[in-house]
Design an enzyme around this catalytic site. Structure first.
Site, PDB file in Angstrom:
ATOM      1  N   LYS A 159     -10.118  48.978 168.087  1.00 10.70           N
ATOM      2  CA  LYS A 159     -11.119  49.514 169.020  1.00 10.70           C
ATOM      3  C   LYS A 159     -11.819  50.665 168.304  1.00 10.70           C
ATOM      4  CE  LYS A 159      -9.438  47.930 173.306  1.00 10.70           C
ATOM      5  NZ  LYS A 159      -8.439  48.682 174.078  1.00 10.70           N
ATOM      6  N   HIS A 162     -13.430  56.712 168.935  1.00  9.74           N
ATOM      7  CA  HIS A 162     -14.555  57.349 169.616  1.00  9.74           C
ATOM      8  C   HIS A 162     -14.462  58.869 169.585  1.00  9.74           C
ATOM      9  CE1 HIS A 162     -11.825  57.983 172.917  1.00  9.74           C
ATOM     10  NE2 HIS A 162     -11.636  56.672 173.058  1.00  9.74           N
ATOM     11  N   HIS A 165     -11.278  60.651 170.262  1.00 10.11           N
ATOM     12  CA  HIS A 165     -10.294  60.669 169.185  1.00 10.11           C
ATOM     13  C   HIS A 165     -10.663  61.700 168.124  1.00 10.11           C
ATOM     14  CE1 HIS A 165      -9.831  56.371 170.671  1.00 10.11           C
ATOM     15  NE2 HIS A 165      -8.710  56.968 171.001  1.00 10.11           N
TER      16      HIS A 165
END
Ligand code: ARG
Length: 641
Positions: A159, A162, A165
């Site tokens: 994933k 983003h 993070h």
């Protein structure tokens, strides 16, 4: 202590002032606080234990370096204003502080500049890299170190990495350094999102779209691409089934034959991505070697790649854990305790915890799905238990975006209700706001590497703007990368954690204003002053700054800067309380402003040697403090740019 004793003797003090739990050799303010406390105790008769903690920083420099709030002395039946004046009048002549100044019920104390200079600079040279830090704060009574397990960054495999993070990475790295600076042992843990049916989806997707070479070359990007493609098919299939079912219902009403459509539905439901993924994930759960093998490879290749990116940010993990690593036994134990303590209940076959009894906001949380599978929350309960068993920590920190406030509040409350207070009482959620408009020049950002590359390129352009300087830089590629990273990090840490901010590439890469490049420039300039001074007079290179004569440093700019340098250990201590990187940054900007305001007034070349050396000592000390502060934030100070 010997040298400090000598210095203070020279100033006219018999011994080093030291109240309990103070560190005169590490923190200049401690010396002044202890000294003022002693004198105030003499003239007031108030216990030193009461006086010491009431001596506080002032909001305005004109109120003094330290200030006593007379009401805090808890004296009954006195006219406090008059008493403040009385204390000031009686305050004896001191080698360290000037005559006190009274404002209302406050008594302000100003440090004598000569004393400050002779105390602070040698202390900085002695402590060097560790000036400002204090290992004593991390010690337990038995002399062992306190330990913190900090869960930060923790992205999800396949994933996007983003903004949440990114912030977790930056803030978590900073907090780790902060605690280490206070003498704690820190276990840096990356708790990957690496478990669940979506990894079955990913594995199926790899069968369709995977490319071995790509996987090895660019695992994170490749897995993400696959995941997007296969999830789209999964979604199309789900839509298709829904539409077919509607048609079947309609056809049936109209008496039409539906067998073909029903066959199609069955085909998707038994052979489609979703079902295949479910089976695949079941294989992973059951530990089937083939299923586990592929997933493990994805995980390991992703970790290798993450490690490289983290290294650019000066971050190294002690453990790469993850949801997949949590043992069934730990989760089962958790659920067992929940039943025993009547924390959970059955809800149509699922196991849930109803927290609304304790607080409406906490809602209800699912612990086990109907089919018996665990969830993110269940795994966090097991993970906390395992962290306790493995590390016996004194603190468990979770650096996670405030979007997960509810999740962590539920986790801590459940632990508390389970009777796991040893866990809940040491757990802390460090939350933070969102980054708005984070994008690369090519589009919306998905991967950290793209962002860092983009900002680095932008910095490279900015550097090229000054050709003469640019040519001096040994490795412009590397330097611009470092500057870019500083730009991103400083922008992130500038405000309070909880605030949202705009990702603004132009602003963050500017040398003006409170930016990463500005701090780096301030550091590089201090390095350059040193280099130039040595060029002009090579004999300076052997100077032992700890012993040079500083009596020449009397200009207001010098005194102001020394005062700033003196307050770094207190600032660091305060940061430990606020747990906010902005506490350090605000200090560093203020201090750098004091440095740059000094350049015109305190030149190092051209004056007589004694003056030159003293000023150089001041700049070397300033560089040390700036360097220490930058490193705590996780920045790599550059020497040229
Ligand atoms: N992987 C999670 C996410 O990306 C963050 C994990 C945070 N740590 C934890 N123990 N829950 O949303």
């Amino acid at each position: 202590m010997e040298e400090l004793t000598k210095t203070l003797k020279g100033l006219g003090l018999e011994s080093v002032p030291q109240e309990p739990n103070t560190y005169p050799e590490l923190n200049p303010f401690d010396i002044y606080r202890s000294h003022i406390t002693e004198l105030l105790a003499e003239v007031s008769g108030v216990d030193k234990k009461i006086i010491y903690p009431t001596l506080a920083w002032t909001a305005k420099p004109e109120n003094g370096d330290l200030q006593l709030a007379v009401p805090a002395l808890r004296l009954k039946g006195k006219d406090l204003k008059a008493y403040a004046q009385e204390l000031a009048d009686k305050f004896p002549e001191s080698p360290l502080v000037k005559k006190p100044v009274v404002t209302g019920t406050f008594v302000g104390f100003f440090f004598k500049p000569e004393s400050l200079t002779s105390i602070v600079l040698p202390l900085i040279f002695k402590a060097g890299k560790s000036y400002g830090f204090n290992n004593s704060f991390g010690l337990k009574e038995d002399g062992s170190k306190k330990k913190m397990v900090i869960d930060f960054s923790s992205p999800n495999i396949a994933k996007p990495f983003h903004a949440g993070h990114l912030r977790s990475t930056i803030i978590g790295g900073f907090l780790s350094n902060l605690y280490e600076g206070m003498g704690w042992e820190v276990v840096r843990m990356n708790y990957l999102g690496d478990w669940g049916k979506q990894y079955g989806v990913l594995a199926i997707g790899f069968d369709y779209f995977g490319n071995e070479e790509e996987l090895v070359k660019n695992p994170i990007g490749h897995l993400y691409d696959i995941y997007v493609k296969v999830s789209n098919i999964q979604k199309d299939e789900a839509d298709k089934v829904k539409a077919l079912k509607a048609e079947v219902a309609k056809d049936k009403e109209e008496g039409k034959d539906v067998s073909a459509k029903e066959a199609e539905i069955t085909k998707i439901e038994t052979e489609g991505i979703d079902e295949k993924a479910r089976q695949y994930f079941k294989g992973m759960v059951d530990g089937e070697p083939k299923a586990i093998g592929i997933w493990k490879r994805f995980r390991e290749l992703s970790i290798e790649k993450y490690k490289q990116t983290y290294a650019r940010l000066n971050i190294h993990y002690d453990v790469y854990s993850g949801e997949s690593q949590i043992k069934d036994e730990s989760m089962d134990l958790g659920v067992k305790v929940m039943w025993e303590k009547k924390v959970c209940e059955d809800s149509e076959g699922a196991v849930i915890v109803d927290l609304t009894k304790h607080s409406k906001k906490l809602g209800k949380a699912v612990i086990k799905k109907k089919d018996g599978t665990s969830l993110y929350l269940t795994r966090d309960v097991g993970a906390a238990y395992e962290r306790m068993q493995t590390y016996h920590p004194d603190k468990l920190m979770y650096v996670v975006a405030s979007q997960q406030d509810l999740h962590l509040a539920q986790l801590f409350k459940i632990e508390e209700l389970m009777g796991w207070k040893d866990i809940s009482s040491i757990s802390q959620h460090i939350n933070f706001g969102m980054v708005l408009g984070m994008s690369t020049r090519k589009g919306t950002a998905k991967f950290l590497d793209d962002i860092l590359r983009d900002v680095g390129e932008k910095m490279h352009e900015v550097m090229r703007g000054n050709q003469a300087k640019y040519e001096q830089v040994e490795d412009p590629e590397k330097t611009s990368d470092t500057l870019g990273i500083s730009a991103v990090m400083v922008q992130d840490m500038k405000g309070k954690r909880i605030n949202n901010y705009n990702f603004d590439m132009d602003r963050m890469t500017s040398f003006e204003g409170d930016t990463g490049p500005y701090l780096q420039y301030a550091h590089a300039r201090l390095c350059s002053i040193y280099r130039k001074a040595i060029d002009a007079d090579p004999s300076l290179e052997k100077t032992d700054f700890a012993t040079v004569d500083l009596s020449e440093l009397q200009e207001p700019h010098a005194v102001d800067l020394i005062r700033q340098l003196a307050s770094w250990p207190d600032t660091f201590l305060n940061t430990f309380k606020t747990q906010e990187p902005t506490t350090v940054l605000t200090y560093l900007f203020k201090m750098s402003h004091a440095v740059s305001a000094s350049y015109d007034h305190l030149q190092v070349v051209g004056s007589d040697k004694k003056v030159n050396v003293a000023r150089l000592a001041l700049y070397v000390a300033a560089r040390q403090v700036l360097n220490n502060g930058m490193r705590i934030l996780g920045l790599s100070p550059v020497e040229r740019m």
